[in-house]
Each structure stands twice: as C-alpha cells, then as structure tokens.
Design a protein around this motif. Structure first.
Motif, PDB file in Angstrom:
ATOM      1  N   GLN A 197     -15.823 -15.263   1.342  1.00 12.48           N
ATOM      2  CA  GLN A 197     -14.627 -15.350   0.503  1.00 12.48           C
ATOM      3  C   GLN A 197     -14.878 -14.709  -0.845  1.00 12.48           C
ATOM      4  OE1 GLN A 197     -12.832 -19.264   0.128  1.00 12.48           O
ATOM      5  NE2 GLN A 197     -12.052 -18.775  -1.917  1.00 12.48           N
ATOM      6  N   LEU A 198     -13.958 -13.857  -1.267  1.00 11.16           N
ATOM      7  CA  LEU A 198     -14.069 -13.204  -2.566  1.00 11.16           C
ATOM      8  C   LEU A 198     -13.570 -14.145  -3.663  1.00 11.16           C
ATOM      9  CD1 LEU A 198     -12.794  -9.665  -1.511  1.00 11.16           C
ATOM     10  CD2 LEU A 198     -15.166 -10.425  -1.779  1.00 11.16           C
ATOM     11  N   LEU A 199     -14.260 -14.166  -4.785  1.00 12.81           N
ATOM     12  CA  LEU A 199     -13.993 -15.153  -5.837  1.00 12.81           C
ATOM     13  C   LEU A 199     -12.872 -14.719  -6.782  1.00 12.81           C
ATOM     14  CD1 LEU A 199     -17.586 -16.385  -6.754  1.00 12.81           C
ATOM     15  CD2 LEU A 199     -15.849 -17.508  -5.354  1.00 12.81           C
ATOM     16  N   THR A 200     -11.759 -14.356  -6.205  1.00 13.93           N
ATOM     17  CA  THR A 200     -10.584 -14.047  -7.020  1.00 13.93           C
ATOM     18  C   THR A 200      -9.841 -15.337  -7.357  1.00 13.93           C
ATOM     19  OG1 THR A 200      -9.286 -13.716  -5.019  1.00 13.93           O
ATOM     20  CG2 THR A 200     -10.299 -11.762  -5.998  1.00 13.93           C
ATOM     21  N   ARG A 201      -9.029 -15.298  -8.414  1.00 15.61           N
ATOM     22  CA  ARG A 201      -8.238 -16.475  -8.778  1.00 15.61           C
ATOM     23  C   ARG A 201      -7.030 -16.636  -7.868  1.00 15.61           C
ATOM     24  NH1 ARG A 201      -5.544 -16.173 -12.823  1.00 15.61           N
ATOM     25  NH2 ARG A 201      -5.770 -13.976 -13.372  1.00 15.61           N
ATOM     26  N   THR A 202      -6.546 -15.517  -7.324  1.00 19.77           N
ATOM     27  CA  THR A 202      -5.353 -15.559  -6.481  1.00 19.77           C
ATOM     28  C   THR A 202      -5.638 -14.917  -5.124  1.00 19.77           C
ATOM     29  OG1 THR A 202      -4.564 -13.490  -7.476  1.00 19.77           O
ATOM     30  CG2 THR A 202      -3.779 -15.557  -8.448  1.00 19.77           C
ATOM     31  N   LYS A 203      -4.705 -15.100  -4.205  1.00 18.11           N
ATOM     32  CA  LYS A 203      -4.906 -14.682  -2.824  1.00 18.11           C
ATOM     33  C   LYS A 203      -4.840 -13.163  -2.652  1.00 18.11           C
ATOM     34  CE  LYS A 203      -3.295 -19.056  -0.824  1.00 18.11           C
ATOM     35  NZ  LYS A 203      -2.351 -19.706   0.140  1.00 18.11           N
ATOM     36  N   ALA A 204      -5.126 -12.722  -1.439  1.00 17.80           N
ATOM     37  CA  ALA A 204      -5.250 -11.289  -1.166  1.00 17.80           C
ATOM     38  C   ALA A 204      -3.945 -10.528  -1.346  1.00 17.80           C
ATOM     39  CB  ALA A 204      -5.779 -11.079   0.254  1.00 17.80           C
ATOM     40  N   PHE A 205      -2.816 -11.141  -0.971  1.00 19.33           N
ATOM     41  CA  PHE A 205      -1.552 -10.407  -0.956  1.00 19.33           C
ATOM     42  C   PHE A 205      -0.414 -11.132  -1.669  1.00 19.33           C
ATOM     43  CE2 PHE A 205      -3.898  -9.235   2.946  1.00 19.33           C
ATOM     44  CZ  PHE A 205      -4.148  -7.905   2.625  1.00 19.33           C
ATOM     45  N   CYS A 206      -0.738 -12.186  -2.429  1.00 21.82           N
ATOM     46  CA  CYS A 206       0.286 -12.903  -3.196  1.00 21.82           C
ATOM     47  C   CYS A 206      -0.366 -13.558  -4.408  1.00 21.82           C
ATOM     48  CB  CYS A 206       0.994 -13.950  -2.329  1.00 21.82           C
ATOM     49  SG  CYS A 206      -0.060 -15.322  -1.809  1.00 21.82           S
ATOM     50  N   GLY A 207       0.430 -14.237  -5.221  1.00 21.46           N
ATOM     51  CA  GLY A 207      -0.084 -14.808  -6.461  1.00 21.46           C
ATOM     52  C   GLY A 207      -0.507 -16.259  -6.362  1.00 21.46           C
ATOM     53  N   CYS A 208      -0.603 -16.828  -5.163  1.00 15.90           N
ATOM     54  CA  CYS A 208      -1.012 -18.231  -5.009  1.00 15.90           C
ATOM     55  C   CYS A 208      -2.487 -18.409  -5.353  1.00 15.90           C
ATOM     56  CB  CYS A 208      -0.755 -18.704  -3.578  1.00 15.90           C
ATOM     57  SG  CYS A 208       0.986 -18.799  -3.148  1.00 15.90           S
ATOM     58  N   ALA A 209      -2.814 -19.583  -5.914  1.00 13.21           N
ATOM     59  CA  ALA A 209      -4.196 -19.874  -6.323  1.00 13.21           C
ATOM     60  C   ALA A 209      -5.103 -20.061  -5.114  1.00 13.21           C
ATOM     61  CB  ALA A 209      -4.223 -21.128  -7.194  1.00 13.21           C
ATOM     62  N   THR A 210      -6.375 -19.742  -5.296  1.00 14.07           N
ATOM     63  CA  THR A 210      -7.370 -19.889  -4.230  1.00 14.07           C
ATOM     64  C   THR A 210      -8.253 -21.115  -4.429  1.00 14.07           C
ATOM     65  OG1 THR A 210      -8.880 -18.446  -5.477  1.00 14.07           O
ATOM     66  CG2 THR A 210      -7.490 -17.409  -3.800  1.00 14.07           C
ATOM     67  N   SER A 211      -7.897 -22.020  -5.327  1.00 17.61           N
ATOM     68  CA  SER A 211      -8.764 -23.166  -5.640  1.00 17.61           C
ATOM     69  C   SER A 211      -8.959 -24.046  -4.412  1.00 17.61           C
ATOM     70  CB  SER A 211      -8.178 -23.991  -6.786  1.00 17.61           C
ATOM     71  OG  SER A 211      -6.879 -24.442  -6.468  1.00 17.61           O
ATOM     72  N   GLY A 234      -9.983 -27.665  -2.389  1.00 13.64           N
ATOM     73  CA  GLY A 234      -9.940 -29.116  -2.489  1.00 13.64           C
ATOM     74  C   GLY A 234      -8.664 -29.705  -3.036  1.00 13.64           C
ATOM     75  N   ASP A 235      -7.639 -28.902  -3.258  1.00 12.90           N
ATOM     76  CA  ASP A 235      -6.370 -29.424  -3.769  1.00 12.90           C
ATOM     77  C   ASP A 235      -5.551 -30.040  -2.624  1.00 12.90           C
ATOM     78  OD1 ASP A 235      -7.008 -28.642  -6.316  1.00 12.90           O
ATOM     79  OD2 ASP A 235      -6.046 -26.685  -6.141  1.00 12.90           O
ATOM     80  N   PRO A 236      -4.506 -30.819  -2.943  1.00  7.19           N
ATOM     81  CA  PRO A 236      -3.686 -31.431  -1.888  1.00  7.19           C
ATOM     82  C   PRO A 236      -3.156 -30.368  -0.924  1.00  7.19           C
ATOM     83  CG  PRO A 236      -3.144 -32.390  -4.017  1.00  7.19           C
ATOM     84  CD  PRO A 236      -4.074 -31.246  -4.296  1.00  7.19           C
ATOM     85  N   PRO A 237      -3.052 -30.705   0.350  1.00 11.05           N
ATOM     86  CA  PRO A 237      -2.624 -29.724   1.363  1.00 11.05           C
ATOM     87  C   PRO A 237      -1.289 -29.075   1.033  1.00 11.05           C
ATOM     88  CG  PRO A 237      -3.444 -31.715   2.425  1.00 11.05           C
ATOM     89  CD  PRO A 237      -3.373 -32.014   0.956  1.00 11.05           C
ATOM     90  N   ASN A 238      -1.233 -27.771   1.302  1.00 15.44           N
ATOM     91  CA  ASN A 238       0.012 -26.984   1.220  1.00 15.44           C
ATOM     92  C   ASN A 238       0.652 -26.986  -0.169  1.00 15.44           C
ATOM     93  OD1 ASN A 238       0.056 -26.221   4.064  1.00 15.44           O
ATOM     94  ND2 ASN A 238       0.465 -28.384   4.460  1.00 15.44           N
ATOM     95  N   THR A 239      -0.205 -27.030  -1.196  1.00 14.83           N
ATOM     96  CA  THR A 239       0.296 -26.935  -2.574  1.00 14.83           C
ATOM     97  C   THR A 239       0.136 -25.536  -3.147  1.00 14.83           C
ATOM     98  OG1 THR A 239      -1.836 -27.778  -3.371  1.00 14.83           O
ATOM     99  CG2 THR A 239      -0.056 -29.376  -3.107  1.00 14.83           C
ATOM    100  N   HIS A 240      -0.572 -24.659  -2.444  1.00  8.97           N
ATOM    101  CA  HIS A 240      -0.756 -23.280  -2.905  1.00  8.97           C
ATOM    102  C   HIS A 240      -0.226 -22.337  -1.825  1.00  8.97           C
ATOM    103  CE1 HIS A 240      -2.943 -24.831  -6.249  1.00  8.97           C
ATOM    104  NE2 HIS A 240      -3.950 -25.253  -5.524  1.00  8.97           N
ATOM    105  N   THR A 241       1.078 -22.366  -1.641  1.00  8.90           N
ATOM    106  CA  THR A 241       1.708 -21.518  -0.625  1.00  8.90           C
ATOM    107  C   THR A 241       2.981 -20.889  -1.190  1.00  8.90           C
ATOM    108  OG1 THR A 241       2.984 -23.381   0.265  1.00  8.90           O
ATOM    109  CG2 THR A 241       0.838 -22.926   1.295  1.00  8.90           C
TER     110      THR A 241
END
Length: 485
Positions: free
Chosen positions: A19-33, A35-42
């Motif tokens: 996994q590349l250590l970017t702040r956001t996903k490969a093709f959108c602006g959602c966070a890659t953090s 351990g967060d609650p499920p389906n909160t970064h979509t």
C-alpha cells in the motif's frame, strides 16, 4: 546454491502488494486512514456508482515510480490502466482497476543473502492498482463488507521464479519491505495488510528446466509463516507426485496451528479475468523531467547504508544490520554519531541502552532520548567526568526527559574519582582484605587482576577512574612503576 528437496527442486515466485502511503485513495479524494468505523471513507467513485469517474492520484504515481527506481526497474514512458474483472462482495464495481500488458515498470532485481549464500532475484514488473474492500465475518451471525479500503493505492511487485526455498522467500520479503520503508512509500505493516504476499510455488526434478504446475499461497502475514508455508507446500507437492498424483493449479491458504496448507479455490488463468483497457483513464505518461525529479529525491538504499556503516564508520556487520533495521533508528544513530564524532562508541551505546526503550510503529519511532543527549552523555565519559557505569545511571535518569546529562551529573553529585591517593587507599584496603588472592596473583594467576579491579569499583560505587585503578593496582600488586595519576 539452490536448496533441493531430495531429487526435487522448488521454484518460487512472489507477488507482493504494498500500500502506498498517500493521504487519499488512488482515484478519488477519500481518506486512506486505517481502523476507522466501517464505510466512513467512501464516495461514488470507490463505491462504483454509475457515472462516477476516476481521477489518478499524482502522489501515488510519484511513490510508485520511486519504488520502481529503487528496485532497479526500467520505468516505462507510457503505461495503461486496465479493468481486471471478477465478482466478489468486496469489489463494488465488479472489476479492479489495475495494469496488465503495459505496466508501469519492468525488469528489476533484488540481492538477498541466506545461509546458502548471496543471490539475485529478478523482478518481472511493478504496476499500480487499487485495493478491494474487506469482508468482515461473524457480526451478528452475518458477513458484512467494509469498503473503507476499496480504492486504496497499491503497487504490485511481481518477482521472477528465481527463489528456491522458504528461507530465500522470507529474506526476499525482508529486503523488499526494507527498501520500501526507507524510501517512505510503505509502512511495512504485515498485520494490517499494507504489505502482503502471495507465493507461487511449484516443484520439478533437479536438472529439469520446464516449470511444474504451480499453486498460489495467499495472504500470509509474517516472514516466519511465509517460510513455513512454502516449505510445507513444497513437501506436499513432492509427496503428491511421488504417490502418482498430479498437482492442480489452486489457490491455497496456510493454517499456522496445524502446520498445513489448505484449498481455498481452483485458480483462474489470466484470461479468466477478461482484462481490457480502462476507458475512463488515459495512458499514464511519465516524462524525463518527472523521472529525474523522483530519482534525485531517492535516499541512500539500506544496503549501501550498511556498507558505509561498516567500511567508513568502522561498525561490525551485526551493528550495521541492527542500526538499519528501521529508517528512524538509522537516522537517530547517524545524528548522534555526527554530534559526538565516534560512531563506534555511539553505536555500542545506542544498541545497548537506547534501543531497549525504543518503540517503532510503521515508519514512526519513539525514542527515550534525543541524539544530542546521547552525544553529550558520551562526551562526559570521554572527558573522564563520569565512568561508563555512571553513564548508564545518568541515561536512566535522563530517559523520557529533555534534561542535559551534565545537569544530572551535577545535581546528583556524580563525578569520577581520579585522585590517585584516594584510590590507592581503597586499593590497599581491598588487597589487605584479600591476602590469599593477592598471593595467588603474585604467584602467577594473572586473571585475578580483574577481581581486584571489580572489588575497587564496587567499593567506589563505580566512580573510580579505570585507568587510575589499573595503574595503582599494578604498583601495589607487582611493583610496576606508576604511569600517571
């Protein structure tokens, strides 16, 4: 030298997803953090909703190119994203955006060393892709899907079938993980799945060149288990062939408790994924200016750092290996050595004291003291202000604070006893209390000299100057002339 299993030879190639250590996903602006609650970064893009269009993350490209260059690969001027089609609950689009026939980079290599010696393992390709989501089982008796991870940027590093044992495979993974961590593109976390491996394993008779039917071992989360699983799978395939059976092309898992691999599913060929170019993404063009910029920013590779630590700084190979075990540990040591000047003394102290209380998490590290505190403490020893034993006491007081070691020495009234007359008085009392040992020493038992040194250091609480102690003892025990005082 290749490792053999009787009359058979193993052939192993690894596929590593990092996994590349970017702040956001490969093709959108959602966070890659993590351990967060499920389906909160979509969002519509990573959920695969109709009409949502992907936009490539430039930072992910920079990190992928960095990894490719660090592994000696040739970065292609133009590469193409493709749709890899398969149906699984954690893949919302029904396909994964990956690269296939025109990947980002080709033809690298990795040097590894095991008990069998040094060897070079080839790297076929490095390509970019997005991660899938995660199936979570057993919640209220149900299986649910968490899509926080869907769309996270990955690189897949496909190795040549050049490895011949589980031990070689584990060493390959360690060196690969180390490189990716030192260039800052991956945190190397096997437990969280940000660095994970699939192993393609087959066997053949020694001397044959044709490859046997391979099985794929999936998602093994430790180097030890990788070595174990591969060796067990090799022996399973050999036993199957010797019993007249044939190896089937399968995907298998590993049960560490039972020490066995087990069937997950029959494996598809590449044609089963029905690859075709991703119509919503143009070809990725990496120009010379971008390539030069990325290459110029690459740090010193860990293998070169170890070589410099031994050849230029005088460290042992073991010390160099320990101090390059993590990027932050290497940086801490180098800064302390720069401030103090004697790399060997600093290395010994960092290994013996500092690393005991150091904690690493991913690319981060927490140290009990600062490099400047270590350098200042060792200077006090060099100047004779405190002894080596006292330095450990000062370190204990200093750990977890920003206090200067000189202040601790002053506040606690710690100082090296260098007065020859005072040390001579202590030495004389020690010799008088140990007449038998003194007589035995004078009769030729030279090893007893260390006993007397230890007794004096004990009586002075470790504060006596060792050089003065040795000088005084030689004079009192065997009449050697004084060399100083």
């Amino acid at each position: 030298m290749a490792t053999t299993y009787g009359s058979f030879e193993a052939v192993i190639g690894l596929e590593v997803h990092a996994q590349l250590l970017t702040r956001t996903k490969a093709f959108c602006g959602c966070a890659t953090s993590f351990g967060d609650p499920p389906n909160t970064h979509t969002c519509p893009v990573c959920l695969g909703l109709p009409g949502a269009l992907p936009v490539l993350n430039r930072e992910a490209v920079r990190m992928a190119v960095s990894a490719a260059l660090a592994l000696g690969c040739a970065v292609q001027e133009s590469s193409v994203f493709a749709r890899k089609n398969y149906f699984y609950p954690d893949l919302p689009k029904g396909f994964q955006i990956s690269q296939f026939d025109r990947p980002l980079a080709l033809r690298g290599q990795l040097e590894i060393e095991t008990e069998a010696g040094k060897t070079r393992a080839g790297i076929t390709r490095v390509h970019m892709e997005e991660d899938a989501g995660k199936n979570v089982h057993g919640i209220g008796g149900l299986s649910v899907v968490d899509l926080n991870r869907a769309g996270t940027p990955l690189i897949e590093i496909v190795g040549e079938p050049d490895l011949r044992s589980g031990a070689e495979a584990a060493e390959y993974l360690k060196r690969l993980r180390e490189i990716l961590m030192f260039i800052g593109v991956n945190d190397g976390n096997l437990e969280q799945g940000s660095f994970r491996c699939d192993a393609n394993v087959s066997v053949r008779k020694v001397g044959e060149t044709k490859l046997g039917t391979r099985t794929e071992l999936k998602n093994i989360n430790s180097f030890r288990f990788v070595a174990e699983a591969i060796d067990l799978e090799i022996r399973r395939q050999i036993a199957l062939i010797e019993q007249g059976g044939r190896v089937r092309q399968q995907t298998r898992g590993y049960n560490a408790e039972k020490k066995e691999t087990y069937l997950l599913r029959d494996k598809e060929n590449e044609s089963g994924y029905r690859y075709f170019p991703e119509p919503d993404l143009p070809p990725l063009v990496v120009d010379e200016a971008f390539l030069a910029d990325v290459r110029g920013a690459l740090p010193e590779p860990p293998v070169d750092k170890r070589r410099r630590f031994t050849e230029s700084l005088g460290l042992t190979p073991y010390a160099a290996s320990v101090l390059t075990g993590h990027p932050q540990i290497a940086a801490f040591f180098e800064e302390a050595a720069r401030l103090h000047g004697d790399a060997v003394k600093v290395a010994n102290f960092v290994q013996g004291e500092v690393l005991r209380d150091t904690r690493t998490t991913g690319l981060s590290a927490t140290f009990p003291v600062a490099p400047g505190q270590v350098a200042a403490l060792l200077r006090l020893v060099d100047e004779g202000a405190i002894s080596g034993k006292q330095a450990k006491e000062v370190y204990t007081e200093m750990a977890g604070t920003d206090r200067a070691p000189g202040d601790i020495v002053r506040d606690k009234g710690m100082a090296v006893m260098s007065d020859a007359a005072a040390i001579e008085a202590v030495a004389a009392s020690v010799i008088a209390a140990n007449e038998k040992q003194a007589a035995a020493y004078r009769a030729g038992k030279a090893a007893l000299f260390g006993y007397f040194v230890g007794q004096i250091m004990k009586k002075t609480g470790g504060s006596a100057n060792p050089a003065v102690v040795n000088d005084v003892l030689k004079r009192l025990l065997d009449g050697a002339p004084a060399t100083g005082g």
